[in-house]
Scaffold this active site. Structure first.
Site, short mmCIF file in Angstrom:
data_model
loop_
_atom_site.label_atom_id
_atom_site.label_comp_id
_atom_site.label_asym_id
_atom_site.label_seq_id
_atom_site.Cartn_x
_atom_site.Cartn_y
_atom_site.Cartn_z
CG ASN A 181 -7.94 6.14 9.91
OD1 ASN A 181 -6.73 6.14 10.96
ND2 ASN A 181 -7.81 7.15 9.02
N GLY A 238 1.37 -1.28 -0.35
CA GLY A 238 0.53 -0.08 -0.42
C GLY A 238 1.00 1.40 0.07
CB CYS A 239 2.92 2.71 -2.46
SG CYS A 239 3.66 1.08 -2.19
CB ALA A 265 -0.15 10.07 2.35
CE LYS A 292 -5.55 8.23 14.36
NZ LYS A 292 -6.09 7.43 12.95
O1 KPL Z 1 -7.26 9.86 11.03
C1 KPL Z 1 -7.92 11.12 10.77
C2 KPL Z 1 -8.40 10.87 9.84
O2 KPL Z 1 -8.19 11.47 8.73
O3 KPL Z 1 -8.47 9.79 8.44
C3 KPL Z 1 -7.78 11.93 11.67
C4 KPL Z 1 -7.23 11.84 12.91
C5 KPL Z 1 -9.64 12.39 12.19
C6 KPL Z 1 -7.17 13.16 11.04
O4 KPL Z 1 -7.63 14.00 10.11
#
Ligand code: KPL
Length: 310
Positions: free
Chosen positions: A103, A7-8, A10, A188
């Site tokens: 994320n 996965g490239c 950012a 997070k």
């Molecule tokens: O992880 C993020 C995202 O945009 O996916 C945050 C922490 C909300 C920063 O924009």
């Protein structure tokens, strides 16, 4: 160390660049990129917050390199992770550590029972890509560790991998090992559950969420109920403080979900609010605010899926 970066975008490019710039007194790493559409080379172009520019081409999609890799650094969008890793699994050495840096949560449940040690990481580096250039806007911290979703035997083995934090720290500081990564992952997740869908809903920058505090509080309240039931020992105020600190530190950011919605791309909602709602269901909890916002994002995705079927 032999490393493949899967996965490239950012964050993947930041790691490729950082790992290739070892101090001459240290053993160099052998790094390659891995892309969905195979190609022999991948060019990285980074402009960092100190005005420095990095440009280099990396080898890519070499199967021998993949088979010999000791670390697979996974920097994909959450929804790409299960398919991508299950697809590569038979080509990986069982000793290759898989480090998930994305994320959201819940991808591990969808990985076939792999023998590999799996670590999870949470990073606060701020970077985005525009017209082929990655802008590294601010340095952050990456926490790594083994997650409670791993069976105990694998978790104990994974704890022997804390040396990886030192290796990665030398490349892209700061990196810290945590034996309990789940608390920071949940924090997070809380920030992503609040900031990402709300900024998509109001089509605003992260900092503008200070105009929607009632909603921020009620989302945090529901998230905290699930965290408590999942054994995460934090007060509701700690969750609110963390979310508010992220809003403040990233006030000028356009969240990844807002960007995905604007570009008619699939979002990570299923691994952010979707994961939260799955855990809530397991504990017989009802989360009206999070359910509402989840449905809103899904309906936006459905809208453009209907208009642009793949
Ligand atoms: O992880 C993020 C995202 O945009 O996916 C945050 C922490 C909300 C920063 O924009």
């Amino acid at each position: 160390m032999k490393i493949t970066v899967l996965g490239c975008g950012a964050i993947g490019q930041l790691w490729l660049a950082a790992l290739s710039q070892q101090n001459p007194s240290q053993q160099p790493h052998h790094i390659q990129a891995w892309l969905k559409v195979p190609q022999p080379f991948f060019s990285v172009h980074i402009a960092n917050f100190q005005g420095k520019v990095f440009k280099r081409s990396f080898p890519a999609n070499n199967e021998k390199h993949l088979a010999e890799s000791e670390l697979l650094l996974v920097c994909l969008k959450a929804w790409q992770v299960p398919d991508a890793i299950n697809h590569l699994a038979s080509q990986l050495s069982p000793h290759c550590t898989i480090l998930l840096l994305h994320n959201g949560m819940g991808t591990q449940d969808k990985l076939f029972s792999l023998p590999n040690p799996i670590l999870a990481g949470v990073t606060t580096h701020a970077a985005y890509q525009e017209n082929g250039v990655v802008y590294h806007k601010s340095q952050g911290i990456t926490h790594l560790g083994s997650t409670a979703f791993e069976p105990d035997t694998k978790k104990a083995d994974a704890e022997k991998l804390s040396f990886l934090a030192d290796i990665l720290h030398r490349a892209l500081p700061d990196v810290t090992w945590l034996n309990d990564i789940d608390t920071i992952r949940w924090l997070k997740l809380a920030a992503n559950c609040v900031i990402n869908p709300l900024t998509a809903l109001y089509d605003c920058k992260n900092g503008e969420l200070s105009n929607h505090m009632t909603q921020v509080y009620s989302l945090c309240d529901e998230i905290h109920q699930v965290m408590e039931h999942d054994g995460i020992q934090l007060t509701k105020q700690m969750v609110i403080d963390y979310v508010m600190a992220v809003i403040d530190q990233t006030s000028e950011n356009s969240s990844s979900m807002r960007q995905d919605i604007r570009a008619d791309r699939r979002t990570e909602i299923d691994y952010i609010t979707g994961f939260l709602l799955d855990r809530a269901k397991m504990h017989d909890l009802v989360l009206p605010e999070n359910t509402h916002i989840y449905r809103y994002i899904k309906s936006r995705e459905e809208e453009y899926k209907r208009l642009k079927p793949h």
